[in-house]
Write a protein that holds these residues in place. Structure first.
Motif, short mmCIF file in Angstrom:
data_model
loop_
_atom_site.label_atom_id
_atom_site.label_comp_id
_atom_site.label_asym_id
_atom_site.label_seq_id
_atom_site.Cartn_x
_atom_site.Cartn_y
_atom_site.Cartn_z
N UNK A 270 41.46 -63.44 19.01
CA UNK A 270 40.51 -62.36 18.75
C UNK A 270 40.64 -61.39 19.91
N UNK A 271 41.15 -60.19 19.62
CA UNK A 271 41.53 -59.24 20.67
C UNK A 271 40.87 -57.89 20.43
N UNK A 272 40.48 -57.25 21.52
CA UNK A 272 39.83 -55.95 21.42
C UNK A 272 40.81 -54.89 20.94
N UNK A 273 40.34 -54.04 20.07
CA UNK A 273 41.03 -52.81 19.73
C UNK A 273 39.94 -51.80 19.35
N UNK A 274 39.69 -50.90 20.26
CA UNK A 274 38.63 -49.92 20.05
C UNK A 274 37.97 -49.58 21.37
N UNK A 275 37.40 -48.39 21.44
CA UNK A 275 36.72 -47.88 22.64
C UNK A 275 37.73 -47.65 23.76
N UNK A 276 38.94 -47.32 23.41
CA UNK A 276 39.99 -47.00 24.37
C UNK A 276 40.00 -45.50 24.64
N UNK A 277 40.68 -45.10 25.71
CA UNK A 277 40.77 -43.69 26.07
C UNK A 277 41.93 -43.50 27.03
N UNK A 278 42.52 -42.31 27.01
CA UNK A 278 43.57 -42.00 27.98
C UNK A 278 43.01 -41.98 29.40
N UNK A 279 41.69 -41.87 29.54
CA UNK A 279 41.07 -41.84 30.87
C UNK A 279 40.81 -43.23 31.44
N UNK A 280 40.86 -44.27 30.58
CA UNK A 280 40.73 -45.64 31.12
C UNK A 280 41.78 -46.55 30.48
N UNK A 281 43.06 -46.26 30.74
CA UNK A 281 44.14 -47.02 30.09
C UNK A 281 44.34 -48.43 30.62
N UNK A 282 43.69 -48.77 31.75
CA UNK A 282 43.94 -50.07 32.37
C UNK A 282 42.87 -51.11 32.06
N UNK A 283 41.72 -50.68 31.52
CA UNK A 283 40.64 -51.65 31.32
C UNK A 283 40.29 -51.83 29.83
N UNK A 284 40.92 -51.06 28.95
CA UNK A 284 40.86 -51.30 27.51
C UNK A 284 42.26 -51.08 26.95
N UNK A 285 42.62 -51.84 25.92
CA UNK A 285 43.95 -51.73 25.33
C UNK A 285 44.00 -50.68 24.23
N UNK A 286 45.11 -49.96 24.18
CA UNK A 286 45.43 -49.18 23.01
C UNK A 286 45.82 -50.17 21.90
N UNK A 287 45.67 -49.81 20.63
CA UNK A 287 45.99 -50.75 19.54
C UNK A 287 47.41 -51.29 19.61
N UNK A 288 48.36 -50.46 20.04
CA UNK A 288 49.73 -50.93 20.14
C UNK A 288 49.87 -52.00 21.23
N UNK A 289 49.05 -51.90 22.27
CA UNK A 289 49.04 -52.93 23.32
C UNK A 289 48.38 -54.20 22.82
N UNK A 290 47.39 -54.05 21.95
CA UNK A 290 46.78 -55.23 21.34
C UNK A 290 47.83 -56.02 20.55
N UNK A 291 48.67 -55.31 19.81
CA UNK A 291 49.74 -55.97 19.07
C UNK A 291 50.69 -56.71 20.02
N UNK A 292 51.01 -56.09 21.15
CA UNK A 292 51.90 -56.73 22.12
C UNK A 292 51.22 -57.94 22.75
N UNK A 293 49.93 -57.84 23.06
CA UNK A 293 49.20 -58.97 23.62
C UNK A 293 49.21 -60.16 22.66
N UNK A 294 49.09 -59.87 21.36
CA UNK A 294 49.13 -60.94 20.36
C UNK A 294 50.47 -61.65 20.39
N UNK A 295 51.54 -60.90 20.56
CA UNK A 295 52.86 -61.52 20.66
C UNK A 295 53.00 -62.30 21.96
N UNK A 296 52.46 -61.76 23.06
CA UNK A 296 52.51 -62.47 24.34
C UNK A 296 51.82 -63.82 24.24
N UNK A 297 50.74 -63.88 23.47
CA UNK A 297 49.97 -65.11 23.31
C UNK A 297 50.56 -66.04 22.26
#
Length: 363
Positions: A270-297
């Motif tokens: 269960x991974x976050x996707x939402x409430x992201x912004x270009x102004x806080x790219x390090x503390x919330x994931x963009x949806x494409x990063x969520x997909x990568x995190x799922x593969x990492x796991x």
């Protein structure tokens, strides 16, 4: 002039009285290293990252957010739901129920879990702000059965909700949190012996060979202006038959591969996707990063979180689900997109969900 002075005093007294409410209790943390993450009076990410990359101060940033004209930032119509009767469930059925945003109910191998429950109509220290989307807040404490394990990932208002936790207190047998988060609950009437508060990669040995791991996340904490007085984290629940990961709030980082290396692949992430912004790219994931995190796991299935209830960033309410759906094409995991309140059967690999948000998008 005297009337203005009197008004200022009345407002100041009112604010002071309001800030004495339990929601604003300060946490308590014993100062020590915590694997090198605690220094200069606060917790830090292992890989030090800024909360925001914007040059705007807090008040300028808040003004820009409040005056932003993002199209479809909130749904134009009430969101659909399929409210599962949690009190009537077969306790041996393995299911997960998304309650909107980051709140989840789960039954797994005979035990009941509740993760980051927020049943209030808003998630903010300021009344009447950050209100839930129409149709997204369908569960309340009276709908919840006895809970074996309550898990809280961190202390932000959209994850740690005093009215909800107060109403649930007599239904909860055990609480598991990262360092410091449990101190809120003890101030709110939970007893010390029900709180398991630990650092990353520490484990609570639960019922019948079930382990609940407190794990890393790349985020921050704080309920008012003072940040990082408590630790943030994620969780893994490992039973003889299942492995489920709850990511909480997190930016993308190497911790996902590290978690996989220690605990192996997961049946469900269960991974976050939402409430992201270009102004806080390090503390919330963009949806494409969520997909990568799922593969990492090495997750076999992914359930998107942190969307479709509150507006915390400047993107359309449905954009996270659109982008993650696109990013998940041809990936080795199944993307699960249930309605709020709909049961996800953990042992049913053939269960199918529709893109329920598509008909609600404006033309």
């Amino acid at each position: 002039m005297i009337y203005i002075s009197i008004l200022i005093v009345i407002v100041a007294v009112g604010v002071y009285v309001y800030l004495q409410r339990p929601q604003f209790d300060a946490p308590s943390v014993e100062e020590q290293s915590y694997q090198g993450k605690y220094y200069q009076g606060q917790f830090h990410n292992v890989n030090e990252v800024p909360v925001t990359t914007s040059d705007d101060n807090f008040f300028v940033g808040l003004y820009k957010f409040l005056t932003d004209k993002t199209q479809d930032a909130k749904p134009a119509a009430e969101l659909p739901s399929q409210k599962t009767d949690l009190l009537g469930l077969d306790p041996n059925e393995n299911i997960v129920v998304w309650m909107g945003h980051s709140s989840y109910f789960m039954q797994l191998d005979g035990q009941r879990y509740l993760i980051d429950p927020v049943f209030s109509d808003s998630a903010s220290p300021v009344p009447g702000t950050n209100t839930a989307f129409a149709g997204s807040n369908v569960y309340h404490a009276k709908d919840i059965p006895e809970i074996d394990y309550l898990l809280i990932t961190h202390d932000h208002w959209d994850h740690l909700d005093y009215p909800t936790l107060e109403a649930l207190r007599d239904k909860v047998a055990q609480v598991v949190t990262p360092i410091g988060v449990g101190s809120y609950l003890t101030q709110w009437g939970y007893t010390n012996d029900t709180i398991f508060e630990r650092d990353w990669f520490e484990v609570f040995n639960a019922h019948q060979s079930t382990d609940i791991y407190v794990l890393p996340a790349q985020h921050f904490s704080g309920r008012m202006l003072q940040r990082n007085q408590t630790l943030w984290g994620s969780f893994a629940i490992v039973t003889p038959n299942h492995k489920v990961y709850f990511g909480g709030d997190s930016g993308y980082g190497p911790h996902f591969k590290q978690i996989n290396e220690q605990l192996g692949g997961f049946d469900l992430a269960i991974l976050e996707t939402g409430q992201y912004s270009k102004n806080w790219p390090f503390i919330h994931m963009m949806p494409e990063e969520t997909a990568q995190a799922a593969e990492d796991l090495e997750a076999q299935a992914v359930l998107p979180s942190h969307n479709s209830k509150f507006r915390l960033s400047n993107h359309s309410w449905y954009e996270p689900l659109d982008r993650l759906s696109e990013a998940s094409r041809d990936k080795p995991y199944r993307l699960l997109t249930p309605l709020i309140g709909q049961s996800v059967r953990l042992d049913d690999e053939g269960q199918v969900f529709n893109a329920w948000w598509q008909p609600l998008k404006s033309e």
